[in-house]
Write a protein that holds these residues in place. Sequence first.
Motif, PDB file in Angstrom:
ATOM      1  N   SER A   1       0.802  -1.228   0.000  1.00  0.00           N
ATOM      2  CA  SER A   1       0.000   0.000   0.000  1.00  0.00           C
ATOM      3  C   SER A   1       0.837   1.281   0.000  1.00  0.00           C
ATOM      4  O   SER A   1       0.316   2.359  -0.245  1.00  0.00           O
ATOM      5  CB  SER A   1      -0.946   0.000   1.202  1.00  0.00           C
ATOM      6  N   ARG A   2       2.150   1.191   0.277  1.00  0.00           N
ATOM      7  CA  ARG A   2       3.019   2.369   0.215  1.00  0.00           C
ATOM      8  C   ARG A   2       4.381   1.930  -0.319  1.00  0.00           C
ATOM      9  O   ARG A   2       4.728   0.755  -0.247  1.00  0.00           O
ATOM     10  CB  ARG A   2       3.226   2.983   1.601  1.00  0.00           C
ATOM     11  N   ASN A   3       5.154   2.896  -0.810  1.00  0.00           N
ATOM     12  CA  ASN A   3       6.499   2.595  -1.321  1.00  0.00           C
ATOM     13  C   ASN A   3       7.469   3.654  -0.832  1.00  0.00           C
ATOM     14  O   ASN A   3       7.100   4.834  -0.747  1.00  0.00           O
ATOM     15  CB  ASN A   3       6.503   2.634  -2.854  1.00  0.00           C
TER      16      ASN A   3
ATOM     17  N   GLU B   1      12.309  -6.889 -18.886  1.00  0.00           N
ATOM     18  CA  GLU B   1      13.214  -5.863 -18.381  1.00  0.00           C
ATOM     19  C   GLU B   1      12.348  -4.779 -17.756  1.00  0.00           C
ATOM     20  O   GLU B   1      11.352  -4.375 -18.339  1.00  0.00           O
ATOM     21  CB  GLU B   1      14.019  -5.263 -19.542  1.00  0.00           C
ATOM     22  N   PHE B   2      12.711  -4.323 -16.569  1.00  0.00           N
ATOM     23  CA  PHE B   2      11.906  -3.295 -15.919  1.00  0.00           C
ATOM     24  C   PHE B   2      12.642  -1.955 -15.937  1.00  0.00           C
ATOM     25  O   PHE B   2      13.877  -1.915 -15.949  1.00  0.00           O
ATOM     26  CB  PHE B   2      11.656  -3.660 -14.454  1.00  0.00           C
ATOM     27  N   ASP B   3      11.835  -0.875 -15.906  1.00  0.00           N
ATOM     28  CA  ASP B   3      12.394   0.454 -15.697  1.00  0.00           C
ATOM     29  C   ASP B   3      12.193   0.708 -14.197  1.00  0.00           C
ATOM     30  O   ASP B   3      11.124   1.111 -13.779  1.00  0.00           O
ATOM     31  CB  ASP B   3      11.596   1.438 -16.569  1.00  0.00           C
ATOM     32  N   TYR B   4      13.217   0.398 -13.378  1.00  0.00           N
ATOM     33  CA  TYR B   4      13.030   0.383 -11.927  1.00  0.00           C
ATOM     34  C   TYR B   4      12.666   1.757 -11.365  1.00  0.00           C
ATOM     35  O   TYR B   4      13.202   2.772 -11.808  1.00  0.00           O
ATOM     36  CB  TYR B   4      14.307  -0.125 -11.240  1.00  0.00           C
ATOM     37  N   ALA B   5      11.789   1.744 -10.374  1.00  0.00           N
ATOM     38  CA  ALA B   5      11.390   3.002  -9.711  1.00  0.00           C
ATOM     39  C   ALA B   5      12.573   3.533  -8.908  1.00  0.00           C
ATOM     40  O   ALA B   5      13.161   2.806  -8.110  1.00  0.00           O
ATOM     41  CB  ALA B   5      10.207   2.725  -8.790  1.00  0.00           C
ATOM     42  N   LYS B   6      12.922   4.806  -9.141  1.00  0.00           N
ATOM     43  CA  LYS B   6      14.044   5.426  -8.408  1.00  0.00           C
ATOM     44  C   LYS B   6      13.573   6.710  -7.743  1.00  0.00           C
ATOM     45  O   LYS B   6      12.725   7.429  -8.267  1.00  0.00           O
ATOM     46  CB  LYS B   6      15.180   5.738  -9.372  1.00  0.00           C
TER      47      LYS B   6
ATOM     48  N   LEU C   1      16.895   3.116  -5.040  1.00  0.00           N
ATOM     49  CA  LEU C   1      15.801   2.258  -5.508  1.00  0.00           C
ATOM     50  C   LEU C   1      14.613   2.363  -4.553  1.00  0.00           C
ATOM     51  O   LEU C   1      14.793   2.587  -3.354  1.00  0.00           O
ATOM     52  CB  LEU C   1      16.263   0.809  -5.571  1.00  0.00           C
ATOM     53  N   VAL C   2      13.432   2.173  -5.115  1.00  0.00           N
ATOM     54  CA  VAL C   2      12.206   2.265  -4.315  1.00  0.00           C
ATOM     55  C   VAL C   2      11.650   0.864  -4.129  1.00  0.00           C
ATOM     56  O   VAL C   2      11.662   0.061  -5.059  1.00  0.00           O
ATOM     57  CB  VAL C   2      11.182   3.142  -5.069  1.00  0.00           C
ATOM     58  N   LYS C   3      11.160   0.578  -2.906  1.00  0.00           N
ATOM     59  CA  LYS C   3      10.531  -0.739  -2.685  1.00  0.00           C
ATOM     60  C   LYS C   3       9.239  -0.583  -1.881  1.00  0.00           C
ATOM     61  O   LYS C   3       9.136   0.342  -1.064  1.00  0.00           O
ATOM     62  CB  LYS C   3      11.529  -1.701  -2.041  1.00  0.00           C
ATOM     63  N   PRO C   4       8.280  -1.465  -2.107  1.00  0.00           N
ATOM     64  CA  PRO C   4       7.042  -1.406  -1.328  1.00  0.00           C
ATOM     65  C   PRO C   4       7.319  -1.644   0.159  1.00  0.00           C
ATOM     66  O   PRO C   4       8.357  -2.203   0.518  1.00  0.00           O
ATOM     67  CB  PRO C   4       6.196  -2.547  -1.896  1.00  0.00           C
ATOM     68  N   ALA C   5       6.360  -1.263   0.997  1.00  0.00           N
ATOM     69  CA  ALA C   5       6.527  -1.390   2.456  1.00  0.00           C
ATOM     70  C   ALA C   5       6.299  -2.828   2.908  1.00  0.00           C
ATOM     71  O   ALA C   5       5.582  -3.095   3.875  1.00  0.00           O
ATOM     72  CB  ALA C   5       5.564  -0.443   3.158  1.00  0.00           C
TER      73      ALA C   5
ATOM     74  N   LYS D   1       2.558   5.315  -9.586  1.00  0.00           N
ATOM     75  CA  LYS D   1       3.802   5.366 -10.381  1.00  0.00           C
ATOM     76  C   LYS D   1       4.573   4.058 -10.208  1.00  0.00           C
ATOM     77  O   LYS D   1       5.102   3.502 -11.155  1.00  0.00           O
ATOM     78  CB  LYS D   1       4.645   6.557  -9.908  1.00  0.00           C
ATOM     79  N   PHE D   2       4.597   3.558  -8.959  1.00  0.00           N
ATOM     80  CA  PHE D   2       5.313   2.291  -8.725  1.00  0.00           C
ATOM     81  C   PHE D   2       4.609   1.156  -9.468  1.00  0.00           C
ATOM     82  O   PHE D   2       5.247   0.329 -10.121  1.00  0.00           O
ATOM     83  CB  PHE D   2       5.394   1.964  -7.220  1.00  0.00           C
ATOM     84  N   LYS D   3       3.292   1.163  -9.410  1.00  0.00           N
ATOM     85  CA  LYS D   3       2.520   0.107 -10.066  1.00  0.00           C
ATOM     86  C   LYS D   3       2.808   0.102 -11.575  1.00  0.00           C
ATOM     87  O   LYS D   3       2.951  -0.957 -12.185  1.00  0.00           O
ATOM     88  CB  LYS D   3       1.028   0.361  -9.802  1.00  0.00           C
ATOM     89  N   SER D   4       2.928   1.290 -12.149  1.00  0.00           N
ATOM     90  CA  SER D   4       3.177   1.349 -13.600  1.00  0.00           C
ATOM     91  C   SER D   4       4.548   0.754 -13.943  1.00  0.00           C
ATOM     92  O   SER D   4       4.741   0.162 -14.992  1.00  0.00           O
ATOM     93  CB  SER D   4       3.052   2.787 -14.112  1.00  0.00           C
ATOM     94  N   LYS D   5       5.499   0.867 -12.996  1.00  0.00           N
ATOM     95  CA  LYS D   5       6.842   0.302 -13.228  1.00  0.00           C
ATOM     96  C   LYS D   5       6.819  -1.227 -13.236  1.00  0.00           C
ATOM     97  O   LYS D   5       7.692  -1.865 -13.812  1.00  0.00           O
ATOM     98  CB  LYS D   5       7.820   0.758 -12.136  1.00  0.00           C
TER      99      LYS D   5
END
Length: 292
Positions: free
Chosen positions: A134-136, A168-173, A180-184, A149-153
Motif C-alpha cells: 500500500s506504500r512505497n 526488463e523493468f524500468d526500476y522506480a528510483k 531504488l524504491v521498494k514497497p513497504a 507510479k510504482f505500479k506502472s513500473k
Amino acid sequence: MTKPSAIKKVAEHLKNYPEAKVIFMVGAGISTSCGIPDFRSPETGLYHNLAKLNLPFAEAVFDVDYFDKNPQPFYTLARELYPGNFKPSKFHYLMKLFEKNNRLQRIYTQNIDTLEHQALIHESYVIEAHGSFSRNHCIKCSKEYPLEKFKSKLKIDEIDFEDSDRTEFDYAKCDDCGGLVKPAIVFFGEGLPSRFFDTWEEDQEWFLNEKEKNHLVLIAGTSLTVYPFASLPEEVPSEIRRALINKELVGDFKTFPRKEDIIFHGNVDDAARELAAELGWLADLEALAAEQ
Ligand code: CNA
C-alpha cells in the motif's frame, strides 16, 4: 460413540461460550486456493518456482542488499503477487463472517496480498505483520514514492505469464537521491511495523482481563517458521485454547503441544466450509464467495 472432528470441537467451543471471540493468526496457506503460491509447499511453493530467477539463495528475493544490487527477481515476483490479480478464499470470507457476527477480535496475517482487505474486513481488525504494497519508499532516504507510479513500473497490464521472468523493468528510483524504491513489505532483517507489537501487547492483556469468556486463537495456513510472527502461538496464555488448521503439524503445536490444543489436518477452505456449516453461516459464506 465416534469422537467429534476437530472443526466440530472448535464449533462446540464457540457455541458453549457465546461471548468468546477469535484471534486468527494466518499465513500464505489461506491464499493458495486463490492461485498465490505459498513459500514452502513442495513442488508448488514460491521457493521452488524461484529457481528460474537464478537467485543465489531463495530468500534473496526478500533481501534488501540483494534487492539493491538486482531488483529484477523482486519485481518479477511483485508483479505476480500484486493486489488486484486475485480473489479472496473461503477462509478469508469465514474471517469476514466472524467480524459480521461480532466474534472477531483480530487477524494477524503474514500475507502481503491484502486479501483480508478485499474480503471487506475492517482494517482495525487486521494486522499486516509483514507490511503490504500500500506504500512505497526509497531504500536509501525513505522518501515516499507515489503508489500508481510504482505500479506502472511493474508493468502489471503487460503480464506475459508464459515468459514472466524475462521482462526488463524500468526500476522506480527516488526523485531526490536516485535510490531504488521498494514497497513497504518487510524484507528479511527489517523490523516489523510497530502496530504489530503494540496490538499484540494489547491483545495479550485483553485475554487476561477477560479470561472467563474463553476466547479462542485459530492459527491457519502457516509453517510458523518466520520470526517473530512464529512465536505468537507460544505467547498465547495457557488458559486460552488454541486450534491449528493446516496441512501439516507446525511450530509450537509440534514442539510444545498443549493438552487442550485442537488440530485439524487438512485444507483451510474445507475447514472454513465445515465451521461455517456448524455455526449456521454456510449460506452467508457461499453468498460472499459468489459476490466477487
Ligand atoms: P509458508 O512457509 O509457505 O507455509 C505455508 C503453510 O501453509 C504450510 O505449512 C503449508 O502446508 C500450509 N498450506 C498451504 N496451503 C494450504 C491449504 N490450502 N490448506 C491448509 N494448509 C495449507 O508460508 P508462511 O505464511 O508460514 O510464511 C511466512 C511468509 C510467507 C511471510 O513472510 C509472507 O509474506 C510470505 N508469503 C506470503 C504470500 C501471500 O501474501 N499470499 C505468499 C507467499 C509467501
